[in-house]
Write a protein that holds these residues in place. Sequence first.
Motif, PDB file in Angstrom:
ATOM      1  N   LEU A  75       9.568  75.578 -51.447  1.00 49.57           N
ATOM      2  CA  LEU A  75       8.985  74.233 -51.459  1.00 49.57           C
ATOM      3  C   LEU A  75       9.927  73.167 -52.011  1.00 49.57           C
ATOM      4  CD1 LEU A  75       5.396  75.136 -52.730  1.00 49.57           C
ATOM      5  CD2 LEU A  75       5.932  74.099 -50.509  1.00 49.57           C
ATOM      6  N   PHE A  76      10.778  73.539 -52.966  1.00 48.39           N
ATOM      7  CA  PHE A  76      11.483  72.499 -53.731  1.00 48.39           C
ATOM      8  C   PHE A  76      13.003  72.480 -53.635  1.00 48.39           C
ATOM      9  CE2 PHE A  76       7.432  73.035 -56.109  1.00 48.39           C
ATOM     10  CZ  PHE A  76       6.936  71.745 -55.938  1.00 48.39           C
ATOM     11  N   VAL A  77      13.630  73.519 -53.088  1.00 45.51           N
ATOM     12  CA  VAL A  77      15.094  73.532 -53.102  1.00 45.51           C
ATOM     13  C   VAL A  77      15.687  72.336 -52.362  1.00 45.51           C
ATOM     14  CG1 VAL A  77      15.356  75.025 -51.058  1.00 45.51           C
ATOM     15  CG2 VAL A  77      17.154  74.959 -52.811  1.00 45.51           C
ATOM     16  N   ASP A  78      15.067  71.928 -51.248  1.00 46.09           N
ATOM     17  CA  ASP A  78      15.587  70.774 -50.507  1.00 46.09           C
ATOM     18  C   ASP A  78      15.443  69.473 -51.289  1.00 46.09           C
ATOM     19  OD1 ASP A  78      16.329  72.328 -48.388  1.00 46.09           O
ATOM     20  OD2 ASP A  78      14.495  71.991 -47.238  1.00 46.09           O
ATOM     21  N   HIS A  79      14.603  69.492 -52.323  1.00 44.54           N
ATOM     22  CA  HIS A  79      14.380  68.300 -53.153  1.00 44.54           C
ATOM     23  C   HIS A  79      15.139  68.383 -54.482  1.00 44.54           C
ATOM     24  CE1 HIS A  79      11.322  67.082 -50.281  1.00 44.54           C
ATOM     25  NE2 HIS A  79      10.854  68.322 -50.334  1.00 44.54           N
ATOM     26  N   GLY A  80      16.017  69.406 -54.606  1.00 45.93           N
ATOM     27  CA  GLY A  80      16.900  69.469 -55.764  1.00 45.93           C
ATOM     28  C   GLY A  80      16.414  70.296 -56.934  1.00 45.93           C
ATOM     29  N   TRP A  81      15.367  71.113 -56.722  1.00 47.61           N
ATOM     30  CA  TRP A  81      14.845  71.955 -57.805  1.00 47.61           C
ATOM     31  C   TRP A  81      14.920  73.420 -57.403  1.00 47.61           C
ATOM     32  CZ3 TRP A  81      13.484  68.871 -61.839  1.00 47.61           C
ATOM     33  CH2 TRP A  81      12.971  67.591 -61.585  1.00 47.61           C
ATOM     34  N   ARG A 102      -0.064  68.582 -50.478  1.00 54.16           N
ATOM     35  CA  ARG A 102       0.689  67.490 -49.825  1.00 54.16           C
ATOM     36  C   ARG A 102       0.916  66.306 -50.763  1.00 54.16           C
ATOM     37  NH1 ARG A 102       1.362  68.349 -44.473  1.00 54.16           N
ATOM     38  NH2 ARG A 102       0.110  70.009 -43.528  1.00 54.16           N
ATOM     39  N   ASP A 103       1.048  66.609 -52.030  1.00 56.63           N
ATOM     40  CA  ASP A 103       1.340  65.569 -53.023  1.00 56.63           C
ATOM     41  C   ASP A 103       2.703  65.874 -53.648  1.00 56.63           C
ATOM     42  OD1 ASP A 103       1.387  63.593 -54.937  1.00 56.63           O
ATOM     43  OD2 ASP A 103      -0.302  64.362 -56.106  1.00 56.63           O
ATOM     44  N   LEU A 104       3.768  65.655 -52.876  1.00 56.11           N
ATOM     45  CA  LEU A 104       5.114  65.951 -53.364  1.00 56.11           C
ATOM     46  C   LEU A 104       5.474  65.058 -54.548  1.00 56.11           C
ATOM     47  CD1 LEU A 104       7.796  67.447 -53.156  1.00 56.11           C
ATOM     48  CD2 LEU A 104       8.549  65.723 -51.501  1.00 56.11           C
ATOM     49  N   ALA A 105       5.060  63.789 -54.494  1.00 54.32           N
ATOM     50  CA  ALA A 105       5.361  62.879 -55.607  1.00 54.32           C
ATOM     51  C   ALA A 105       4.731  63.382 -56.900  1.00 54.32           C
ATOM     52  CB  ALA A 105       4.856  61.474 -55.280  1.00 54.32           C
ATOM     53  N   GLY A 106       3.485  63.875 -56.799  1.00 50.44           N
ATOM     54  CA  GLY A 106       2.816  64.421 -57.975  1.00 50.44           C
ATOM     55  C   GLY A 106       3.494  65.684 -58.476  1.00 50.44           C
ATOM     56  N   ALA A 107       3.960  66.521 -57.537  1.00 53.29           N
ATOM     57  CA  ALA A 107       4.662  67.751 -57.908  1.00 53.29           C
ATOM     58  C   ALA A 107       5.966  67.425 -58.643  1.00 53.29           C
ATOM     59  CB  ALA A 107       4.964  68.580 -56.655  1.00 53.29           C
ATOM     60  N   GLU A 108       6.695  66.454 -58.121  1.00 51.41           N
ATOM     61  CA  GLU A 108       7.969  66.088 -58.759  1.00 51.41           C
ATOM     62  C   GLU A 108       7.730  65.435 -60.119  1.00 51.41           C
ATOM     63  OE1 GLU A 108      11.688  65.828 -56.777  1.00 51.41           O
ATOM     64  OE2 GLU A 108      10.752  64.470 -55.347  1.00 51.41           O
ATOM     65  N   GLU A 109       6.633  64.723 -60.243  1.00 51.46           N
ATOM     66  CA  GLU A 109       6.309  64.107 -61.536  1.00 51.46           C
ATOM     67  C   GLU A 109       6.088  65.186 -62.597  1.00 51.46           C
ATOM     68  OE1 GLU A 109       3.144  60.940 -63.552  1.00 51.46           O
ATOM     69  OE2 GLU A 109       2.973  61.457 -61.437  1.00 51.46           O
ATOM     70  N   ILE A 110       5.409  66.288 -62.208  1.00 57.37           N
ATOM     71  CA  ILE A 110       5.201  67.410 -63.136  1.00 57.37           C
ATOM     72  C   ILE A 110       6.536  67.976 -63.591  1.00 57.37           C
ATOM     73  CG2 ILE A 110       4.379  69.809 -63.278  1.00 57.37           C
ATOM     74  CD1 ILE A 110       2.038  68.946 -61.440  1.00 57.37           C
ATOM     75  N   LEU A 111       7.447  68.161 -62.641  1.00 62.77           N
ATOM     76  CA  LEU A 111       8.745  68.745 -62.958  1.00 62.77           C
ATOM     77  C   LEU A 111       9.599  67.795 -63.799  1.00 62.77           C
ATOM     78  CD1 LEU A 111       9.458  70.357 -59.477  1.00 62.77           C
ATOM     79  CD2 LEU A 111       8.882  71.563 -61.572  1.00 62.77           C
ATOM     80  N   TYR A 233      22.262  55.995 -58.506  1.00 63.18           N
ATOM     81  CA  TYR A 233      21.907  57.305 -59.059  1.00 63.18           C
ATOM     82  C   TYR A 233      21.152  57.211 -60.378  1.00 63.18           C
ATOM     83  CZ  TYR A 233      25.642  56.800 -62.546  1.00 63.18           C
ATOM     84  OH  TYR A 233      26.413  56.364 -63.586  1.00 63.18           O
ATOM     85  N   ASP A 234      21.170  56.040 -61.030  1.00 64.21           N
ATOM     86  CA  ASP A 234      20.692  55.940 -62.422  1.00 64.21           C
ATOM     87  C   ASP A 234      19.176  55.803 -62.504  1.00 64.21           C
ATOM     88  OD1 ASP A 234      21.236  53.514 -61.107  1.00 64.21           O
ATOM     89  OD2 ASP A 234      21.279  52.412 -62.989  1.00 64.21           O
ATOM     90  N   ASN A 235      18.491  56.952 -62.308  1.00 61.83           N
ATOM     91  CA  ASN A 235      17.027  56.976 -62.432  1.00 61.83           C
ATOM     92  C   ASN A 235      16.609  58.318 -63.014  1.00 61.83           C
ATOM     93  OD1 ASN A 235      16.335  58.895 -60.062  1.00 61.83           O
ATOM     94  ND2 ASN A 235      17.612  57.326 -59.079  1.00 61.83           N
ATOM     95  N   ILE A 236      15.388  58.393 -63.498  1.00 63.79           N
ATOM     96  CA  ILE A 236      14.915  59.589 -64.212  1.00 63.79           C
ATOM     97  C   ILE A 236      14.810  60.810 -63.304  1.00 63.79           C
ATOM     98  CG2 ILE A 236      12.445  59.089 -63.886  1.00 63.79           C
ATOM     99  CD1 ILE A 236      12.074  60.201 -66.789  1.00 63.79           C
ATOM    100  N   THR A 237      14.551  60.589 -62.011  1.00 63.22           N
ATOM    101  CA  THR A 237      14.439  61.723 -61.087  1.00 63.22           C
ATOM    102  C   THR A 237      15.768  62.468 -60.984  1.00 63.22           C
ATOM    103  OG1 THR A 237      12.759  60.545 -59.805  1.00 63.22           O
ATOM    104  CG2 THR A 237      13.849  62.401 -58.727  1.00 63.22           C
ATOM    105  N   VAL A 238      16.846  61.727 -60.760  1.00 67.09           N
ATOM    106  CA  VAL A 238      18.174  62.337 -60.661  1.00 67.09           C
ATOM    107  C   VAL A 238      18.562  62.953 -62.014  1.00 67.09           C
ATOM    108  CG1 VAL A 238      20.632  61.903 -60.266  1.00 67.09           C
ATOM    109  CG2 VAL A 238      18.916  60.804 -58.813  1.00 67.09           C
ATOM    110  N   ALA A 239      18.227  62.258 -63.100  1.00 66.02           N
ATOM    111  CA  ALA A 239      18.586  62.748 -64.437  1.00 66.02           C
ATOM    112  C   ALA A 239      17.901  64.077 -64.743  1.00 66.02           C
ATOM    113  CB  ALA A 239      18.215  61.705 -65.481  1.00 66.02           C
ATOM    114  N   ALA A 240      16.596  64.178 -64.467  1.00 69.33           N
ATOM    115  CA  ALA A 240      15.862  65.419 -64.745  1.00 69.33           C
ATOM    116  C   ALA A 240      16.392  66.573 -63.901  1.00 69.33           C
ATOM    117  CB  ALA A 240      14.374  65.207 -64.477  1.00 69.33           C
ATOM    118  N   LYS A 241      16.723  66.288 -62.637  1.00 68.63           N
ATOM    119  CA  LYS A 241      17.255  67.341 -61.763  1.00 68.63           C
ATOM    120  C   LYS A 241      18.635  67.804 -62.227  1.00 68.63           C
ATOM    121  CE  LYS A 241      14.553  65.884 -57.768  1.00 68.63           C
ATOM    122  NZ  LYS A 241      14.517  65.300 -56.416  1.00 68.63           N
ATOM    123  N   THR A 242      19.377  66.899 -62.851  1.00 71.01           N
ATOM    124  CA  THR A 242      20.691  67.264 -63.381  1.00 71.01           C
ATOM    125  C   THR A 242      20.550  68.226 -64.558  1.00 71.01           C
ATOM    126  OG1 THR A 242      21.551  65.103 -62.710  1.00 71.01           O
ATOM    127  CG2 THR A 242      22.885  66.357 -64.254  1.00 71.01           C
TER     128      THR A 242
END
Length: 421
Positions: A75-81, A102-111, A233-242
Motif C-alpha cells: 500500500l505505501f512503498v510508492d508513497h515513500g514508506w 480510500r483515505d490515503l491522506a488520513g493514512a499518511e497523517e497517521i504515519l 522539499y521543505d515540508n513535514i511529509t518529506v521530513a517524516a519520510k526521511t
Amino acid sequence: MPKKKQSKSADALRELPSIKSIDKKVKSVKKIKKAIPLLENFLDVNLEKMKAELEKIDLENAENLLSLPDRFNNLFVDHGWIIYDTMSITVAENAIKKAKARDLAGAEEILINYYNKETIQMKILTELNRIKAFKPRKRLIELALDDYVAGRYHASIPVVLALIDGLVNDLHPDHRGISAEKTELKAWDSMAAHSQGLGKLKGILFTGRRKTKTEQITLPYRNGILHGTDLGYDNITVAAKTWALLFAVGEWAKKVEKGEVNAPEEKPSTTLSELIDQRKGIDDFRNELESWIARDSISLNPEKFEVGSPEYALNIFLNCWIKKNYGNMTEILPTSKSEIKPPLRIKKHFQERFLKSFKYNSINDVGLSNTTICVSLEIEKRGRLEEKDYNFIMLAKDENGTIISRNNKSAKWYSHDWKVL
C-alpha cells in the motif's frame, strides 16, 4: 485507492525465516484444533483444558500480523514508506485501515504523526546508538531533530539524507553511498533490507532529478534535494519520510555490523553413524581431560616453537602485526562465517597501534584446550611508545568454534584477547 498487485510469494516478506517460523506454529495450532474431536473419540479422554487454552489463541489476529508487512509495503512503498522491524504494529495497522478505506491522506497523517520528537529520540537512543558507524553522526542527527521539531524542515531533511549516505558508505563492502546505482541494501531475515523494502524504495527515491522544480514534493528525493533541483522539499511529509528511511537503513546497518547479511549455513541432518562418532569423540575428550598433563619447561625462544602449538600460532600473529599484515592476523581471530572482510575489523583496531618489538615472558598450559601466554609488548600509539605485559589466552577450537582437544588434528588456536590496548 487502487488495489495493488500482491508480491510474488518468493519475494514476499512473509517468506522471511522469522515470519515463516511463526506461520508454522500458527498452522500447527490450527491442525491441533481440528484434531481434538478425533482424539477425544479415539482416546476416550476429556481435552477440555487443552481446548480452553487453544481458544485463547486468536488465530485470525495472528494471520493479520503475519500478512501485515506485505500489506503495508504493497500500500505505501510508492508513497515513500516501508515497514521495518521496530516500527509500531498499531501505527502500521491503523494506517492500513485508512488506506483500505480510500483515505490515503488520513493514512499518511497517521504515519507522519508517528514520527514525533519522543519516537525519534527513543529510536536514536535504543536503535541507532547500537550501531558503531552511527555514533560519530549522533551530534548532527540531534541537531537535525532540533530543526525538525522546530519546523525547520529545509535544514533537517538534507542533514538526515547526508548522514544516511555516509552511514551506508561506511558499512557497504564497496564503500558506496545509498544513491549509487549498484548499491544493494539486502540482509538475511530483514523486513527493511529486502527486495520489497529498501530494494524497492531505493528505486523510487533515488532517481535522477536534473530539472529544477519549485512545486512542493511529497517524497524525499535524495538527488533532487541535495543537488538543489527539488526546491519544494521543505515540508513535514518529506521530513517524516526521511526519518523513516533512516530507521529502515539502520536495520540494515545493524545486520551488517553483526555479520548477519548472509543466511547462516544450513547444518545437514545428523546420521546415526555420525551420532555414534560424536558420542565416541565426547568420551575420548573426557578421557583425555582426566589423563592430561601440562607440558614441562616450554621454551620461550620463538625459533624452538613447535608447529601447531599455541605459541607458534601467536608468534605468527605478532610478526604479522609488526609487518602490518592485517589479513594474516585474522588466523587467530574468532569470526562469524557471514562476516564481510574480517581483516577490516583487525585493521580498524590496529591502524593506530604499531607493534615495534615483543618478548615472551611465560607460556602456561592451563588445560587440555587452553594456554595462557604472557608477552612484553612495545607499542607505538599516536606517536608515543608504550610498554606493557599482556596475557593472550589461546583456545583450541574446530572450524565451528567448538572447544576441542589440542591433540585433535583439526584443532586451531584462537584468541578472544587480540584487542591489545
